[in-house]
Design a protein around this motif. Structure first.
Motif, PDB file in Angstrom:
ATOM      1  N   LEU A 252      -2.585  12.660 -31.669  1.00 48.14           N
ATOM      2  CA  LEU A 252      -3.866  13.333 -31.491  1.00 48.14           C
ATOM      3  C   LEU A 252      -4.134  13.611 -30.005  1.00 48.14           C
ATOM      4  CD1 LEU A 252      -6.022  11.356 -34.076  1.00 48.14           C
ATOM      5  CD2 LEU A 252      -5.304  13.737 -34.240  1.00 48.14           C
ATOM      6  N   ALA A 253      -3.744  12.666 -29.144  1.00 48.27           N
ATOM      7  CA  ALA A 253      -3.908  12.885 -27.702  1.00 48.27           C
ATOM      8  C   ALA A 253      -3.011  14.016 -27.230  1.00 48.27           C
ATOM      9  CB  ALA A 253      -3.599  11.600 -26.950  1.00 48.27           C
ATOM     10  N   ARG A 254      -1.794  14.066 -27.778  1.00 46.25           N
ATOM     11  CA  ARG A 254      -0.872  15.153 -27.406  1.00 46.25           C
ATOM     12  C   ARG A 254      -1.442  16.508 -27.834  1.00 46.25           C
ATOM     13  NH1 ARG A 254       2.368  18.658 -29.193  1.00 46.25           N
ATOM     14  NH2 ARG A 254       1.820  18.114 -31.335  1.00 46.25           N
ATOM     15  N   GLN A 255      -2.014  16.562 -29.028  1.00 45.93           N
ATOM     16  CA  GLN A 255      -2.601  17.816 -29.492  1.00 45.93           C
ATOM     17  C   GLN A 255      -3.732  18.280 -28.565  1.00 45.93           C
ATOM     18  OE1 GLN A 255      -3.826  17.340 -33.570  1.00 45.93           O
ATOM     19  NE2 GLN A 255      -1.770  16.800 -34.277  1.00 45.93           N
ATOM     20  N   GLU A 256      -4.583  17.343 -28.161  1.00 43.63           N
ATOM     21  CA  GLU A 256      -5.672  17.697 -27.260  1.00 43.63           C
ATOM     22  C   GLU A 256      -5.149  18.204 -25.922  1.00 43.63           C
ATOM     23  OE1 GLU A 256      -9.371  17.555 -27.426  1.00 43.63           O
ATOM     24  OE2 GLU A 256      -8.443  18.074 -29.346  1.00 43.63           O
ATOM     25  N   ALA A 257      -4.108  17.540 -25.420  1.00 42.43           N
ATOM     26  CA  ALA A 257      -3.583  17.881 -24.099  1.00 42.43           C
ATOM     27  C   ALA A 257      -2.781  19.171 -24.100  1.00 42.43           C
ATOM     28  CB  ALA A 257      -2.717  16.736 -23.573  1.00 42.43           C
ATOM     29  N   THR A 258      -2.411  19.664 -25.271  1.00 45.57           N
ATOM     30  CA  THR A 258      -1.567  20.854 -25.331  1.00 45.57           C
ATOM     31  C   THR A 258      -2.240  22.022 -26.050  1.00 45.57           C
ATOM     32  OG1 THR A 258      -0.490  19.986 -27.329  1.00 45.57           O
ATOM     33  CG2 THR A 258       0.578  19.531 -25.221  1.00 45.57           C
ATOM     34  N   THR A 259      -3.494  21.872 -26.432  1.00 45.68           N
ATOM     35  CA  THR A 259      -4.213  22.971 -27.079  1.00 45.68           C
ATOM     36  C   THR A 259      -4.859  23.852 -26.013  1.00 45.68           C
ATOM     37  OG1 THR A 259      -4.693  21.643 -29.042  1.00 45.68           O
ATOM     38  CG2 THR A 259      -6.071  23.590 -28.668  1.00 45.68           C
ATOM     39  N   PRO A 260      -4.457  25.118 -25.911  1.00 47.66           N
ATOM     40  CA  PRO A 260      -5.003  25.979 -24.847  1.00 47.66           C
ATOM     41  C   PRO A 260      -6.498  26.217 -25.010  1.00 47.66           C
ATOM     42  CG  PRO A 260      -3.007  26.921 -25.846  1.00 47.66           C
ATOM     43  CD  PRO A 260      -3.442  25.804 -26.723  1.00 47.66           C
ATOM     44  N   PHE A 261      -7.136  26.561 -23.912  1.00 48.52           N
ATOM     45  CA  PHE A 261      -8.536  26.953 -23.909  1.00 48.52           C
ATOM     46  C   PHE A 261      -8.649  28.468 -23.972  1.00 48.52           C
ATOM     47  CE2 PHE A 261      -8.898  22.741 -22.035  1.00 48.52           C
ATOM     48  CZ  PHE A 261     -10.092  22.260 -22.551  1.00 48.52           C
ATOM     49  N   ASP A 262      -9.725  28.948 -24.553  1.00 48.13           N
ATOM     50  CA  ASP A 262     -10.062  30.369 -24.507  1.00 48.13           C
ATOM     51  C   ASP A 262     -10.926  30.577 -23.267  1.00 48.13           C
ATOM     52  OD1 ASP A 262     -11.098  32.934 -24.781  1.00 48.13           O
ATOM     53  OD2 ASP A 262     -11.266  32.793 -26.959  1.00 48.13           O
ATOM     54  N   LEU A 263     -10.337  31.092 -22.189  1.00 46.65           N
ATOM     55  CA  LEU A 263     -11.056  31.225 -20.928  1.00 46.65           C
ATOM     56  C   LEU A 263     -12.179  32.238 -21.010  1.00 46.65           C
ATOM     57  CD1 LEU A 263      -8.110  31.111 -18.354  1.00 46.65           C
ATOM     58  CD2 LEU A 263      -9.464  29.222 -19.281  1.00 46.65           C
ATOM     59  N   ASP A 264     -12.117  33.126 -21.966  1.00 48.24           N
ATOM     60  CA  ASP A 264     -13.136  34.164 -22.097  1.00 48.24           C
ATOM     61  C   ASP A 264     -14.353  33.680 -22.881  1.00 48.24           C
ATOM     62  OD1 ASP A 264     -13.834  37.037 -21.659  1.00 48.24           O
ATOM     63  OD2 ASP A 264     -13.901  37.035 -23.847  1.00 48.24           O
ATOM     64  N   ARG A 265     -14.137  32.789 -23.843  1.00 50.92           N
ATOM     65  CA  ARG A 265     -15.236  32.378 -24.721  1.00 50.92           C
ATOM     66  C   ARG A 265     -15.727  30.969 -24.414  1.00 50.92           C
ATOM     67  NH1 ARG A 265     -13.874  33.462 -30.856  1.00 50.92           N
ATOM     68  NH2 ARG A 265     -16.046  32.743 -30.959  1.00 50.92           N
ATOM     69  N   GLY A 266     -14.806  30.061 -24.062  1.00 42.23           N
ATOM     70  CA  GLY A 266     -15.201  28.690 -23.794  1.00 42.23           C
ATOM     71  C   GLY A 266     -15.545  27.953 -25.079  1.00 42.23           C
ATOM     72  N   PRO A 267     -16.118  26.754 -24.984  1.00 37.95           N
ATOM     73  CA  PRO A 267     -16.338  26.006 -23.747  1.00 37.95           C
ATOM     74  C   PRO A 267     -15.024  25.532 -23.144  1.00 37.95           C
ATOM     75  CG  PRO A 267     -16.799  24.606 -25.621  1.00 37.95           C
ATOM     76  CD  PRO A 267     -16.529  25.971 -26.178  1.00 37.95           C
ATOM     77  N   LEU A 268     -15.054  25.238 -21.852  1.00 36.81           N
ATOM     78  CA  LEU A 268     -13.854  24.794 -21.158  1.00 36.81           C
ATOM     79  C   LEU A 268     -13.885  23.287 -20.895  1.00 36.81           C
ATOM     80  CD1 LEU A 268     -13.293  27.756 -18.688  1.00 36.81           C
ATOM     81  CD2 LEU A 268     -12.594  27.500 -21.077  1.00 36.81           C
ATOM     82  N   LEU A 269     -14.696  22.602 -21.673  1.00 36.83           N
ATOM     83  CA  LEU A 269     -14.740  21.142 -21.653  1.00 36.83           C
ATOM     84  C   LEU A 269     -14.910  20.689 -23.096  1.00 36.83           C
ATOM     85  CD1 LEU A 269     -14.984  18.433 -20.039  1.00 36.83           C
ATOM     86  CD2 LEU A 269     -17.463  18.792 -20.090  1.00 36.83           C
ATOM     87  N   ARG A 270     -14.048  19.787 -23.532  1.00 36.31           N
ATOM     88  CA  ARG A 270     -14.148  19.301 -24.905  1.00 36.31           C
ATOM     89  C   ARG A 270     -13.862  17.800 -24.942  1.00 36.31           C
ATOM     90  NH1 ARG A 270      -9.096  22.752 -25.736  1.00 36.31           N
ATOM     91  NH2 ARG A 270      -7.347  21.286 -25.553  1.00 36.31           N
ATOM     92  N   CYS A 271     -14.428  17.149 -25.962  1.00 33.67           N
ATOM     93  CA  CYS A 271     -14.266  15.711 -26.109  1.00 33.67           C
ATOM     94  C   CYS A 271     -14.027  15.395 -27.580  1.00 33.67           C
ATOM     95  CB  CYS A 271     -15.516  14.987 -25.614  1.00 33.67           C
ATOM     96  SG  CYS A 271     -15.450  13.192 -25.787  1.00 33.67           S
ATOM     97  N   ARG A 272     -13.124  14.491 -27.819  1.00 34.84           N
ATOM     98  CA  ARG A 272     -12.870  13.994 -29.174  1.00 34.84           C
ATOM     99  C   ARG A 272     -12.908  12.478 -29.131  1.00 34.84           C
ATOM    100  NH1 ARG A 272      -8.242  16.217 -33.238  1.00 34.84           N
ATOM    101  NH2 ARG A 272      -9.914  17.718 -33.592  1.00 34.84           N
TER     102      ARG A 272
END
Length: 563
Positions: A103-123
């Protein structure tokens, strides 16, 4: 004392030079998780996910950088500052401890959508009533390591207050990232940084391209952003010897470590000098000290290394470092542009080796009533050939490591390099490490400090480095340069002239010979696609580098898309 005046900015201020470069390189491979800062902590004891979510939301509301996205409009990359942009938050119940790494690997490797955001996420992963895992992930385009250190401290303060049903305890924010960006741009526009730019041009004169690093493997056709970590450990006796050497030379331990790195790199390359990128927080004004945003900068230290005593090397290194710090306000991407060096994505012609002194920025994250343990980074990425991170610790040791790309360096070679750096420090201090001392295993939290040099994206050997070429069928019909839609020709000519600052191109003019590089090629395709209302491959100029062939290729691709 210098001071930055407060600015009332438009809602969509321009991105900074560094943000623009990060954004452009991200466009080459949207699915490659580059420039993601991923943090993970195990929380033992009482923990309230709702209070933590509220604290994260409060901190996001305080800082514009945490509620910013990016959009390209009329050829300019803009920062879209949202009045509200809640962070992504997810709570998973009854998660097995064995599932945490994946699950940590998935979080660390899931790209962000720079156009829509948010650019901060927490699980938040709940394993038991008294045991949780917190995964906090953000994109480097909005923050750096210094900023995340501030965010962690504010999170802890808000969390404790909300647990006790007290109001937000933090003082108002007097400086936002927009103020820093405006101060930096004003310095560039008014010529305030001209003296600094002149220093760098003189200091780096004669460098025409990247140094040959003999420990690197041939660059592969396809390179991912995967990074590996090799521990570096200096025990208490070696660290004490380094401190004594620093005191005797009237300098800092940081200078000793960088001098050792310079000698180490010079020995590896066989050159009489070393060029090392020193990562800095980029906040030369005290009023930006508590700033949350991306202010980090890279200072290229060009250090002569001769077979001389350690004292002489320390004197030279200290002089170079002090001069660099006095001229630290010039953004590294603009320095590269001014020097006219070839800037292609996988290779940085100046700072292939980056040095980051973390200096306690990895200190523990504290949450009221609970014990918090940092977990190993789940998804290391390497955007430089080699990054050396070192952290002098309160226990009298120096811990850190070598972050490298396994596509360029094999693990045994990385271990040799790490041991070689420690060996140089031992020779400089004349304090060999006691026999049997074994470095403890350690993987760091990402510091966010290393300047995002070139992105690690596919790079064919036959094309300008940094651009992946598509396979070309031998049966594909040749396209005559004169072919092409008149609208495509007109728009391509206009953008070509603007991006290259050139005259109107003839059909035979070559984009790369005219001063273009992989990043400008990407920008050309992005802008052209926006104006023609179509999606163009960013690597199209590689197979069709001349103006005429490019017009024909864009016309053909656009026609196929419309069909």
């Amino acid at each position: 004392m210098r001071s930055a005046r407060l600015h009332t900015l438009p809602y969509h201020p321009p991105a900074t030079a560094l943000q623009r470069r990060l954004w452009l390189t991200s466009q080459y491979a949207r699915d490659i998780p580059a420039y993601i800062l991923a943090y993970a902590w195990q929380v033992d004891g009482p923990f309230d996910p709702a209070a933590f979510h509220a604290a994260l939301t409060a901190v996001t509301g305080r800082h514009e950088a945490l509620r910013t996205t990016f959009t390209l409009r009329e050829g300019e990359l803009l920062r879209v500052i949202h009045p509200e942009l809640p962070p992504g938050f997810d709570l998973l119940d009854s998660v097995a401890a064995s599932d945490v790494p994946e699950l940590a690997r998935q979080e660390a490797t899931t790209p962000f959508d720079l156009d829509r955001g948010p650019l901060l996420r927490c699980r938040v992963l709940r394993h038991a009533p008294q045991r949780h895992t917190v995964l906090l992930t953000t994109h480097h385009i909005t923050v750096d390591g210094r900023a995340m250190s501030i965010v962690r401290g504010e999170l802890a303060a808000c969390y404790e207050a909300f647990l006790q049903q007290r109001p937000d305890p933090l003082p108002p924010v007097h400086r936002q990232f927009a103020d820093f960006a405006a101060w930096q741009q004003e310095g560039l526009d008014t010529g305030r940084f001209d003296r600094q730019m002149a220093y760098w041009k003189q200091q780096l004169a004669g460098i025409t391209g990247p140094a040959q690093l003999p420990f690197l493997k041939p660059r592969p056709t396809v390179r991912t952003s995967e990074g590996r970590w090799e521990d570096i450990f200096c025990d208490a006796s070696l660290t004490a010897a380094a401190r004594r050497l620093a005191v005797g030379a009237r300098t800092s331990v940081s200078t000793v470590l960088i001098a050792a790195a310079a000698r180490w790199l010079a020995e590896e390359t066989g050159l009489g000098e070393a060029v090392i990128g020193m990562s800095t927080v980029g906040r030369s004004l005290p009023e930006f000290d508590r700033l949350v945003g991306l202010s980090t900068n890279t200072l290229p230290l060009r250090i002569p290394v001769q077979p001389a005593a350690a004292g002489r090397l320390l004197d030279v290194t200290r002089s170079v470092m002090l001069a660099a710090i006095e001229n630290q306000d010039v953004p590294f991407p603009l320095l590269m542009q001014e020097l006219g060096l070839p800037r292609t994505l996988p290779v940085n012609p100046l700072t292939q080796v980056l040095f980051a002194l973390r200096d306690g920025l990895g200190r523990p994250f504290q949450l009221a009533g609970a014990e918090v343990t940092a977990l190993p980074a789940a998804g290391l990425s390497s955007s430089n050939d080699v990054t050396v991170e070192l952290d002098p610790r309160p226990d009298g040791t120096i811990r850190g490591g070598l972050l490298y790309s396994p596509a360029l360096i094999d693990p045994p070679q990385a271990a040799r390099l790490a041991a070689g750096l420690v060996g140089v420090l031992e020779r400089m201090t004349a304090q060999p490490r006691p026999a049997g001392a074994v470095p403890p295993g350690r993987t760091p939290e990402p510091s966010g400090f290393p300047d995002p040099g070139p992105a690690t994206v596919p790079a064919p050997s036959s094309a300008p480095a940094g651009i992946a070429t598509a396979p070309v069928s031998a049966d594909a019909p040749a396209v005559r340069p004169a072919d092409g839609d008149p609208t495509v020709r007109q728009q391509t000519r206009r953008l070509w002239r603007r991006l290259l600052n050139a005259e109107a191109p003839a059909d035979g003019d070559d984009f790369f010979a005219a001063g273009g590089d992989s990043l400008l090629a990407a920008e050309l395709m992005l802008l052209l696609g926006e104006e023609l209302d179509c999606s163009l491959p960013l690597n199209l100029p590689v197979g069709s580098p001349t103006f005429g062939r490019l017009v024909a290729a864009v016309t053909e691709h656009r026609g196929g898309e419309q069909r």
